[in-house]
Design an enzyme around this catalytic site. Structure first.
Site, PDB file in Angstrom:
ATOM      1  N   HIS A 281       0.805  -1.234   0.000  1.00  0.00           N
ATOM      2  CA  HIS A 281       0.000   0.000   0.000  1.00  0.00           C
ATOM      3  C   HIS A 281       0.831   1.275   0.000  1.00  0.00           C
ATOM      4  O   HIS A 281       0.255   2.367   0.073  1.00  0.00           O
ATOM      5  CB  HIS A 281      -0.917   0.060   1.212  1.00  0.00           C
ATOM      6  CG  HIS A 281      -1.955  -1.002   1.258  1.00  0.00           C
ATOM      7  ND1 HIS A 281      -3.209  -0.846   0.712  1.00  0.00           N
ATOM      8  CD2 HIS A 281      -1.923  -2.243   1.777  1.00  0.00           C
ATOM      9  CE1 HIS A 281      -3.913  -1.952   0.911  1.00  0.00           C
ATOM     10  NE2 HIS A 281      -3.154  -2.823   1.560  1.00  0.00           N
TER      11      HIS A 281
ATOM     12  N   LYS B 255      -8.731  13.838   4.605  1.00  0.00           N
ATOM     13  CA  LYS B 255      -7.855  12.664   4.583  1.00  0.00           C
ATOM     14  C   LYS B 255      -6.813  12.864   5.667  1.00  0.00           C
ATOM     15  O   LYS B 255      -6.718  13.941   6.248  1.00  0.00           O
ATOM     16  CB  LYS B 255      -7.187  12.517   3.212  1.00  0.00           C
ATOM     17  CG  LYS B 255      -6.493  13.793   2.720  1.00  0.00           C
ATOM     18  CD  LYS B 255      -5.905  13.631   1.327  1.00  0.00           C
ATOM     19  CE  LYS B 255      -6.915  13.710   0.203  1.00  0.00           C
ATOM     20  NZ  LYS B 255      -6.900  12.600  -0.703  1.00  0.00           N
ATOM     21  N   ARG B 256      -6.000  11.837   5.944  1.00  0.00           N
ATOM     22  CA  ARG B 256      -4.897  12.025   6.872  1.00  0.00           C
ATOM     23  C   ARG B 256      -4.054  13.223   6.432  1.00  0.00           C
ATOM     24  O   ARG B 256      -3.926  13.498   5.236  1.00  0.00           O
ATOM     25  CB  ARG B 256      -4.034  10.763   6.926  1.00  0.00           C
ATOM     26  CG  ARG B 256      -4.647   9.652   7.751  1.00  0.00           C
ATOM     27  CD  ARG B 256      -4.813  10.050   9.201  1.00  0.00           C
ATOM     28  NE  ARG B 256      -3.542  10.031   9.894  1.00  0.00           N
ATOM     29  CZ  ARG B 256      -3.219   9.152  10.840  1.00  0.00           C
ATOM     30  NH1 ARG B 256      -4.083   8.234  11.234  1.00  0.00           N
ATOM     31  NH2 ARG B 256      -2.048   9.216  11.427  1.00  0.00           N
TER      32      ARG B 256
ATOM     33  N   LYS C 298       0.430  14.467   0.757  1.00  0.00           N
ATOM     34  CA  LYS C 298      -0.942  14.709   0.310  1.00  0.00           C
ATOM     35  C   LYS C 298      -1.185  16.191   0.011  1.00  0.00           C
ATOM     36  O   LYS C 298      -2.179  16.558  -0.590  1.00  0.00           O
ATOM     37  CB  LYS C 298      -1.940  14.204   1.348  1.00  0.00           C
ATOM     38  CG  LYS C 298      -1.924  12.673   1.517  1.00  0.00           C
ATOM     39  CD  LYS C 298      -2.919  12.217   2.564  1.00  0.00           C
ATOM     40  CE  LYS C 298      -2.818  10.734   2.907  1.00  0.00           C
ATOM     41  NZ  LYS C 298      -3.443   9.846   1.909  1.00  0.00           N
TER      42      LYS C 298
ATOM     43  N   THR D 173      -8.782   6.284  -1.981  1.00  0.00           N
ATOM     44  CA  THR D 173     -10.122   5.713  -2.129  1.00  0.00           C
ATOM     45  C   THR D 173     -11.172   6.795  -1.883  1.00  0.00           C
ATOM     46  O   THR D 173     -12.289   6.701  -2.387  1.00  0.00           O
ATOM     47  CB  THR D 173     -10.355   4.531  -1.166  1.00  0.00           C
ATOM     48  OG1 THR D 173      -9.894   4.903   0.132  1.00  0.00           O
ATOM     49  CG2 THR D 173      -9.615   3.295  -1.639  1.00  0.00           C
TER      50      THR D 173
ATOM     51  N   LYS E 285     -14.944   7.865  -3.678  1.00  0.00           N
ATOM     52  CA  LYS E 285     -16.190   8.181  -2.956  1.00  0.00           C
ATOM     53  C   LYS E 285     -16.775   9.504  -3.445  1.00  0.00           C
ATOM     54  O   LYS E 285     -17.990   9.634  -3.653  1.00  0.00           O
ATOM     55  CB  LYS E 285     -15.922   8.242  -1.442  1.00  0.00           C
ATOM     56  CG  LYS E 285     -15.554   6.875  -0.853  1.00  0.00           C
ATOM     57  CD  LYS E 285     -14.846   6.944   0.504  1.00  0.00           C
ATOM     58  CE  LYS E 285     -14.121   5.621   0.762  1.00  0.00           C
ATOM     59  NZ  LYS E 285     -13.170   5.671   1.894  1.00  0.00           N
TER      60      LYS E 285
HETATM   61  C1  26V Z   1       1.928   2.164   8.098  1.00  0.00           C
HETATM   62  C2  26V Z   1       2.322   2.176   9.397  1.00  0.00           C
HETATM   63  C3  26V Z   1       3.737   2.221   9.686  1.00  0.00           C
HETATM   64  C4  26V Z   1       4.017   1.614  11.011  1.00  0.00           C
HETATM   65  C5  26V Z   1       3.165   2.193  12.089  1.00  0.00           C
HETATM   66  C6  26V Z   1       1.693   2.094  11.814  1.00  0.00           C
HETATM   67  C7  26V Z   1       1.356   2.132  10.396  1.00  0.00           C
HETATM   68  C8  26V Z   1       0.028   2.107  10.056  1.00  0.00           C
HETATM   69  C9  26V Z   1      -0.350   2.109   8.762  1.00  0.00           C
HETATM   70  C10 26V Z   1       0.602   2.136   7.788  1.00  0.00           C
HETATM   71  C11 26V Z   1       0.129   2.023   6.396  1.00  0.00           C
HETATM   72  C12 26V Z   1       0.171   3.208   5.591  1.00  0.00           C
HETATM   73  C13 26V Z   1      -0.184   2.745   4.241  1.00  0.00           C
HETATM   74  C14 26V Z   1      -1.545   3.174   3.790  1.00  0.00           C
HETATM   75  O1  26V Z   1      -2.487   3.408   4.520  1.00  0.00           O
HETATM   76  N1  26V Z   1      -1.632   3.267   2.505  1.00  0.00           N
HETATM   77  C15 26V Z   1      -2.822   3.715   1.850  1.00  0.00           C
HETATM   78  O2  26V Z   1      -3.523   2.569   1.416  1.00  0.00           O
HETATM   79  C16 26V Z   1      -4.722   2.913   0.751  1.00  0.00           C
HETATM   80  C17 26V Z   1      -5.442   1.623   0.436  1.00  0.00           C
HETATM   81  O3  26V Z   1      -4.722   0.891  -0.484  1.00  0.00           O
HETATM   82  C18 26V Z   1      -4.415   3.718  -0.480  1.00  0.00           C
HETATM   83  O4  26V Z   1      -5.629   4.093  -1.078  1.00  0.00           O
HETATM   84  C19 26V Z   1      -3.612   4.963  -0.124  1.00  0.00           C
HETATM   85  O5  26V Z   1      -3.227   5.639  -1.284  1.00  0.00           O
HETATM   86  C20 26V Z   1      -2.402   4.562   0.677  1.00  0.00           C
HETATM   87  O6  26V Z   1      -1.722   5.716   1.155  1.00  0.00           O
END
Ligand code: 26V
Length: 827
Positions: free
Chosen positions: A375, A565-566, A571, A673, A677
């Site tokens: 992701h 969004k975050r 972003k 995503t 929406k």
């Molecule tokens: C990474 C980490 C790093 C360690 C600590 C906790 C933590 C929690 C979540 C993440 C994941 C970040 C990746 C993420 O959310 N990616 C998003 O995924 C979406 C679904 O595929 C996508 O639409 C977004 O573009 C993408 O940023």
């Protein structure tokens, strides 16, 4: 099809079960009302004359849950009897939001419940509002997992979602003096009526200790500590209630909760230390999604839930099929990012050490079972764990990782890989201290690895996984993300749904592709007006929410320009804020020009330790305060930062948006995503050619989207090599003026230097190309206003967005996974 009360935008749209017999309908209402009253009396323990809204929510939910349970059993029985393959979706995050209106809508019981409660003097929407928003996720990755769970149930894919039952989900965001403050979220404090605690389903998960060899050259792990994983199950009901899957979340319990001797000798705290340490595992969701923090508790969480889930799916497999060798034929395990990737080593450990398979056999089964979704390509978010930590916490798993790596490197060497290539594909990173690369482990251990949009998948092949793709070709594939239309159109925007159904008929509710039938209506003046009317009502509703939350009264005739969004530098909320200031400057310079009123809406949380993101939140709030109180732009420009963004807030903002901001630095947003929406609800996108925006633009057509900025193939090298941001600013007087104003304290008069560092940083190393894309963004915003000034064109584009995005249904995404990753037949 009857749906009472469709004039009220907030009434969620479900189908009404077809029965022409008013006696039957009335009987169902009476039966449901009685069920609610029984729940209130015997389970909530309340009396109807004194019941609080919260009591009614609990009673109503328990009554609905009863109606799901039979179907749940039937689905499980059918899957078992038919010997169906099951998907196990392993995810650290499920960003679910509220469930009651979703469940009622999918069961076709919304109206029945409304009438049942009406008769008790209770309002359905107020009852919905009592439900806490289950925020067991940070953002896109967690929400995708929730949409996928709904879609798998809706199209009848037998699936179980595995995750962690965090006691505290994502923090609640307060905005105080313009700054983010985090307070703990407490979604379970009043009980969770959806879940079933399965006290009998539990596994002891080991940590630490040492490894010995037994006589058969197998290894035996003697953990120094064990923590019990207890299952909590929530039913996930699909469209029309035809199939029900399970979300199984693990809660951590100490195996030795109390040291009685210590307690009796007066050490009341020390006596419970084990319990506190064990239960910390499921205490709280990690709130940082910008960088892999690398803390031990995080690794404990990852192993805890991956191991418990694998134990559980193996137990189920053996119960139903008896033979561990057929595991991959009956089970697909999807790794949602690398967070459960330790599962690759854990499954090998279970197959080899516990079930006695030889290595080659175990590896073949394991690879056929796992697949992995990536992701993000952002280097700081790619997980890797220090080898010493792994050795201490998971000694046997670390040995297994070495064994996997040895074979993996040996095979590549045999195919002529160079040392440089070997070090690029090694599961161990030797450059930054010795660390286990979790993405590489997931890649090596999976038969399919997917990206989440076409662009992102292409970049995976040329960047992080280039060498792995060469060594292990043919595994990378694309599965562009999707969203569930039940929640994001039918529930969130019932009025628009009604209009769509009235226009093209109810089949669209079962087959999203029918949305294309709207296209011929895009030029129809009456339809355009009806479409615009729905938007206007949604904007009035949002204006009410905004007034209640932050005391700002929005003008519903304005263009609503939304970025939710975050908060992340990539972003580029900052780019949007800079444009806001540019607009403000222009309006103040020419107050008599014929400006169309605009509202800028922001919402989003920053990771608590991400200082730059928090500074951007503060800037948005400072800018908002100054602009909203300046009489020269009153009625023309307003800025609102809405606190505590979550799924529920998104559901009221999205239907009210005219313009959807998807403006990430090209190449950095894996998919997005939210973009889907908004487009589904008829907002027009202003965006870069990044993530799924590319595919949205292909489907809606370039004339119905505002694309601007550098492309990924240009942005990549510019980021790598750097560029002269000062020269860019010097060439753009408007940008210069905006940066001067911010830097000199126009928006922070009480502390004029507050943003000096931010602006200087931008000029020194504009890593996300904000200055580089500014002029192009402003030009695109000007085109937006041009289109807005021609309503016939605007609404035509808006309708064509809704009509052309059916492909972004997560039902389609799941069918693709089923077909190409899971090898599973779907109807
Ligand atoms: C990474 C980490 C790093 C360690 C600590 C906790 C933590 C929690 C979540 C993440 C994941 C970040 C990746 C993420 O959310 N990616 C998003 O995924 C979406 C679904 O595929 C996508 O639409 C977004 O573009 C993408 O940023």
């Amino acid at each position: 099809m009857v749906c009472k009360g469709h004039g009220d935008v907030r009434r969620p749209w479900g189908f009404q079960r077809v029965t022409d017999d008013s006696v039957t309908v009335e009987a169902e209402v009476v039966a449901l009302r009685q069920a609610v009253l029984n729940k209130l009396m015997y389970e909530v323990g309340g009396r109807d004359e004194r019941a609080s809204p919260r009591d009614w929510f609990l009673a109503a939910t328990l009554a609905v849950r009863d109606r799901i349970v039979d179907r749940w059993r039937a689905s499980n029985d059918e899957a078992a009897a038919q010997g169906h393959k099951q998907v196990c979706y392993l995810s650290m995050e499920f960003l679910i939001g509220r469930l009651l209106s979703d469940a009622l809508g999918n069961l076709g019981l919304t109206d029945t419940m409304r009438q049942a409660l009406d008769g008790l003097g209770v309002e359905l929407e107020e009852t919905f509002a009592q439900e806490p928003d289950a925020a067991l996720g940070n953002g896109g990755l967690g929400r995708l997992a929730a949409c996928f769970m709904e879609s798998m149930a809706s199209i009848g894919v037998p699936a179980i979602g595995y995750g962690i039952r965090y006691e505290h989900g994502l923090f609640r965001q307060l905005i105080q003096d313009g700054r983010q403050r985090e307070v703990p979220e407490d979604w379970l404090s009043l009980g969770n009526p959806w879940e079933f605690e399965r006290a009998g389903i539990g596994y002891d998960i080991g940590f630490g200790g040492y490894v010995t060899a037994d006589g058969d050259a197998r290894m035996v792990w003697h953990p120094g500590e064990t923590v019990r994983a207890i299952a909590y199950d929530t039913p996930v009901v699909g469209w029309r209630g035809q199939w029900v899957n399970t979300l199984r979340l693990w809660s951590a319990r100490a195996t030795d909760p109390l040291h009685l001797d210590a307690f009796n000798s007066g050490d009341h705290v020390g006596a419970q230390a084990n319990r506190v340490r064990a239960e910390a595992i499921s205490r709280v969701l990690y709130p940082g999604d910008e960088s892999a923090a690398g803390q031990e508790l995080r690794l404990r969480q990852e192993y805890f839930f991956a191991s418990a889930s694998l134990h559980d799916l193996i137990r189920r497999h053996l119960r139903l099929h008896g033979d561990i060798l057929t595991l991959a034929e009956k089970t697909s395990v999807q790794l949602n990012d690398t967070h459960p990737a330790i599962g690759v080593a854990e499954l090998m450990r279970l197959l080899v050490d516990v079930h006695g398979l030889d290595w080659e056999q175990a590896w073949e089964i394991s690879r056929a079972t796992f697949s992995y979704t990536n992701h993000t390509l952002m280097p700081e978010a790619l997980e890797s764990w220090p080898v010493p930590l792994m050795e201490r916490l998971l000694p046997r798993n670390m040995q297994i990782i070495y064994l996997i790596n040895a074979r993996h490197l040996e095979a590549a060497r045999a195919h002529g890989a160079t040392d440089t290539q070997l070090s690029a594909i090694s599961l161990i990173d030797e450059q930054h201290g010795r660390r286990v690369r979790m993405g590489h482990l997931a890649f090596a251990g999976s038969h399919k690895i997917n990206g989440v949009s076409a662009l992102h998948t292409g970049l995976m092949k040329t960047t992080v996984f280039a060498e792995l793709d060469r060594a292990l070709p043919g595994r990378i594939c694309n599965k562009t993300n999707g969203i569930t239309f039940r929640r994001w159109l039918m529930r969130a925007n019932p009025a628009l749904t009604r209009l769509i159904v009235d226009t093209i008929g109810p089949r669209v509710l079962d087959d999203a592709e029918r949305l294309a039938d709207l296209a011929p209506h895009a030029r129809d003046a009456a339809f355009q007006q009806a479409f615009a009317r729905q938007r206007r009502t949604a904007k009035e509703h949002l204006a009410k929410v905004v007034r209640e939350r932050i005391g700002v009264t929005l003008n519903p005739d304005a263009l609503f320009d939304v970025q939710i969004k975050r908060i992340h530098e990539y972003k580029r909320q900052l780019l949007n804020i800079l444009h806001t200031v540019a607009l403000y400057n222009a309006m103040r310079a020419r107050p008599m020009a014929p400006w169309a009123p605009q509202v800028k809406i922001f919402a989003g949380k920053a990771a608590p330790s991400y200082h730059q993101a928090k500074l951007i939140i503060r800037l948005a709030n400072d800018v908002s305060r100054v602009i909203n109180s300046d009489p020269t732009v009153r009625g023309l420009l307003q800025v609102a930062f809405l606190p505590n963004y979550n799924v529920t807030l998104a559901e009221s903002i999205i239907p009210a948006a005219d313009l959807s901001e998807q403006i990430s630095t090209a190449g950095l947003e894996a998919s997005g995503t939210g973009n889907m929406k908004f487009a589904l609800n008829g907002a027009i996108t202003i965006g870069t050619l990044d993530g799924a925006n590319v595919e949205i633009s292909e489907r809606v057509g370039l004339e119905n989207i505002f694309i601007f900025g550098l492309k990924a193939h240009q942005a990549g090298p510019m980021r790598r090599d750097g560029f002269d941001a000062r020269a860019v600013v010097e060439a753009s007087p408007d940008l210069g003026a905006v940066l001067d104003a911010i830097s000199n304290g126009v928006f922070s008069p009480e502390e004029p230097d507050r943003y000096r560092g931010l602006v200087e940083g931008l000029l020194a190393h504009d890593h996300f190309l904000v200055t580089a894309d500014f002029d192009s963004y402003v030009a695109a915003q000007r085109q937006v206003m041009g289109r807005w000034a021609r309503p016939v064109e605007w609404w035509r584009s808006a309708v064509l967005n809704t009509a052309n995005v059916a492909w972004f249904s997560s039902d389609r995404t799941i069918r693709e996974y089923a077909d190409e990753v899971w090898d599973l037949p779907v109807r």
